[in-house]
Design an enzyme around this catalytic site. Structure first.
Site, short mmCIF file in Angstrom:
data_model
loop_
_atom_site.label_atom_id
_atom_site.label_comp_id
_atom_site.label_asym_id
_atom_site.label_seq_id
_atom_site.Cartn_x
_atom_site.Cartn_y
_atom_site.Cartn_z
N ILE A 151 -13.58 -27.31 -3.85
CA ILE A 151 -14.47 -28.54 -3.53
C ILE A 151 -15.75 -28.26 -3.84
O ILE A 151 -16.05 -29.49 -5.03
CB ILE A 151 -14.90 -28.76 -1.89
N ASP A 197 -20.89 -17.89 -5.25
CA ASP A 197 -19.30 -17.03 -4.78
C ASP A 197 -19.41 -15.98 -4.32
O ASP A 197 -19.20 -15.32 -5.63
CB ASP A 197 -18.37 -18.30 -5.46
N ALA A 242 -19.65 -28.49 5.05
CA ALA A 242 -17.91 -27.94 5.39
C ALA A 242 -17.61 -27.44 6.68
O ALA A 242 -16.57 -27.35 6.96
CB ALA A 242 -18.70 -26.48 4.60
N ARG A 243 -18.78 -26.69 7.19
CA ARG A 243 -18.54 -26.77 8.48
C ARG A 243 -19.82 -26.21 9.44
O ARG A 243 -20.71 -25.89 8.92
CB ARG A 243 -17.56 -24.51 9.11
N GLU A 267 -24.70 -32.71 19.60
CA GLU A 267 -25.73 -32.76 20.70
C GLU A 267 -27.10 -32.50 19.94
O GLU A 267 -27.82 -33.37 20.00
CB GLU A 267 -25.57 -32.11 22.04
N HIS A 325 -17.78 -36.89 10.47
CA HIS A 325 -16.52 -35.70 9.71
C HIS A 325 -15.84 -36.68 8.83
O HIS A 325 -14.34 -36.89 9.68
CB HIS A 325 -15.88 -35.03 10.91
N LEU A 326 -16.03 -37.46 8.17
CA LEU A 326 -15.64 -38.15 7.17
C LEU A 326 -15.23 -37.70 5.61
O LEU A 326 -14.43 -37.90 5.18
CB LEU A 326 -16.79 -39.22 6.71
N ALA A 352 -13.02 -35.57 4.66
CA ALA A 352 -11.95 -36.01 3.60
C ALA A 352 -10.64 -36.88 4.26
O ALA A 352 -9.98 -37.34 4.23
CB ALA A 352 -10.87 -34.11 4.29
C1 MLT Z 1 -11.19 -29.85 6.26
O1 MLT Z 1 -11.25 -28.64 6.81
O2 MLT Z 1 -10.22 -30.06 5.11
C2 MLT Z 1 -11.95 -31.21 5.52
O3 MLT Z 1 -12.93 -30.79 7.08
C3 MLT Z 1 -11.08 -32.34 6.60
C4 MLT Z 1 -10.56 -31.50 7.88
O4 MLT Z 1 -10.90 -30.71 9.18
O5 MLT Z 1 -9.26 -32.38 7.69
#
Ligand code: MLT
Length: 365
Positions: free
Chosen positions: A144, A163, A225-226, A254, A267-268, A270
Site C-alpha cells: 500500500i 520502513d 492502517a489500524r 468513542e 473502515h472503508l 478496502a
Molecule cells: C486490511 O487489513 O486489509 C484492511 O484493513 C481491510 C480489512 O480489514 O478487511
C-alpha cells in the site's frame, strides 16, 4: 471433501476458486480451512482437521498467529490485493484534510434562501490548501505504502519514506524520486503523514505525544492502517493546541467520533467491490494450493515454500526452527525454509518421510 468455514461475509466470486472437492459454509464444526475477514479469532477453538486460515485482507491482528503456528495451522493474508482501494482512500483523505469539502457541504446544505448568493459570500470560510508541492511522509513501504508514494509523486508532492524492512527493490524504484530516511526525519519533514504499517507490539501508539512534538505545526495525519497505531488522546490534544491540523482515521471509536478536525471513516479502506473480489480470490487460492499441494505463499507464520510436485507422495513438515538441523538431515543438500520460530519443508518421493519432532506432518498422495 474439504470443508471451508467462512467466518465473515466473503465476496461471492470465492465460489469460482473451490471446485467440487470443497464445501463452503458459515457453519462447520471441524473445517479443513477457514476464510476470515475481521472476525476476532482470539477465542476460536481449533479442531484437529484445521490446516490453514486465510485472511481476505492484509492485517492479521484479529488472528492469534503465533498460537496457530504452534498448533501447525498456517495463516495466510492477501498482501496487495486491496492495496489500490486503500491507496485511493488515502488520496481522498489527503484532499479532504486539505480542502474543507465536508464542512462546506454541511454549511451549504444548511442554507435556506438566496443559496447561490449566500454561497459566494460565505465560501471563504472553507478555503483550503493544495497538496502539490507538499511533503508526504509514507510510513511503511509495503504494497500500500509503495502505491501511495507513487501516486503522491505523480500529484506533484515530495515524498519521504520510512520502513525498517524496506526491500532493495523498493529502494531502487524510488531512487532519485523519493527519499528513504529514519522515522523521526520523515515525520519532522512532512506536511502530511500517512501510516501503512501493521499493528503489533512495536508499532502500538507509534504516533504518540513525543512523535507529534517532532512534527511541523499544522501537520496532517492519515491513518488507514489500524487505530491502535495512534494515541488518539495525544492527537486530540495536539489538534486542540493547533499543533496538528487534521487527523483522518479509518478506524472510528468513542475517542475519535464527533471530534472537531478528525475525519472519521467507517473502515472503508478496502471496501470496494474490486478489492473484495481480489482478496477473496487470493485467499481462496492460497487455501487450495496449501490443502492440495502443500505449497505456501503469503503466510504470516510459516515460510513460503512453493514447489511443483515431482513424486507420488508429498510429505509436508511443519517444524520448530530449533529443529532445522534435524530436518536438514532428511533434506540432504536441499534448502530448508525457516521464518522466525517456525519452519516448513516438503519432500516428494515414492513413500512418505518420517519426522518425529514435527509440529505437524501430512502426506498428500
Ligand atoms: C486490511 O487489513 O486489509 C484492511 O484493513 C481491510 C480489512 O480489514 O478487511
Amino acid at each position: 471433501m474439504y470443508e471451508i468455514l467462512k467466518l465473515n461475509k466473503i465476496s461471492p466470486v470465492i465460489k469460482n476458486v473451490f471446485d467440487g472437492k470443497y464445501t463452503l459454509s458459515d457453519e462447520s464444526e471441524n473445517p479443513d480451512g477457514i476464510l476470515v475477514r475481521s472476525a476476532n479469532m482470539a477465542e476460536y477453538e481449533v479442531k484437529d482437521k484445521l490446516l490453514a486460515i486465510a485472511r481476505a485482507g492484509a492485517g492479521v491482528n484479529n488472528i492469534p498467529v503465533t498460537e496457530m503456528a504452534k498448533k501447525g495451522v498456517v495463516v495466510f493474508n492477501t498482501p496487495g490485493a486491496n492495496a489500490n482501494a486503500v491507496k485511493e482512500l488515502v488520496i481522498l483523505a489527503m484532499l479532504l484534510a486539505s480542502r474543507d469539502v465536508i464542512g462546506g457541504n454541511k454549511w451549504v446544505n444548511s442554507l435556506t434562501e438566496n443559496v447561490a448568493k449566500a454561497t459566494e459570500k460565505g465560501k471563504s470560510a472553507f478555503a483550503g490548501h493544495e497538496i502539490k508541492g507538499k511533503t508526504l511522509a509514507v510510513i511503511g513501504l509495503g504494497a500500500i505504502g509503495k502505491l501511495v508514494a507513487e501516486s503522491a509523486l505523480f500529484l506533484g508532492m515530495k515524498v519521504v519514506g520510512y520502513d525498517p524492512y524496506v526491500t532493495e527493490k523498493v529502494k531502487k524504484e524510488f531512487e532519485g524520486k523519493a527519499e528513504i530516511c529514519g522515522f523521526d526525519e520523515a515525520i519532522e519533514r512532512a506536511d502530511i503523514i500517512t501510516l501503512h504499517v501493521p499493528f503489533n507490539a512495536n508499532t502500538k501508539n507509534m504516533i504518540n505525544a513525543e512523535a507529534i512534538s517532532k512534527m511541523k505545526k499544522g501537520a496532517i495525519i492519515i491513518n488507514m492502517a489500524r487505530g491502535e497505531l495512534v494515541d488518539a488522546e495525544a492527537v486530540k490534544e495536539a489538534l486542540h493546541e493547533g499543533k496538528i491540523g487534521e487527523y483522518v482515521v479509518d478506524f472510528p471509536d468513542e475517542n475519535t467520533i464527533n471530534s472537531e478536525k478528525i475525519i472519521v471513516i467507517p473502515h472503508l479502506g478496502a471496501s470496494t467491490e474490486e478489492a473484495e473480489d481480489n482478496c477473496a480470490v487470493m485467499a481462496g487460492k492460497e487455501l487450495v494450493e496449501y490443502i492440495e499441494n502443500g505449497n505456501i505463499t503469503n503466510s504470516v507464520n510459516y515460510p513460503g515454500v512453493n514447489k511443483a510436485r515431482t513424486g507420488k507422495v508429498r510429505t509436508c513438515i511443519l517444524f520448530n526452527a530449533a529443529d532445522k538441523d534435524d530436518v536438514e538431515k532428511i533434506a540432504g543438500d536441499k534448502e530448508v525454509a525457516v521464518k522466525g520460530d517456525y519452519g516448513y519443508a516438503v519432500f516428494d518421493g515414492d513413500a512418505a518421510v518420517k519426522f518425529d519432532k514435527a509440529i505437524r506432518i501430512r502426506t498428500i498422495a
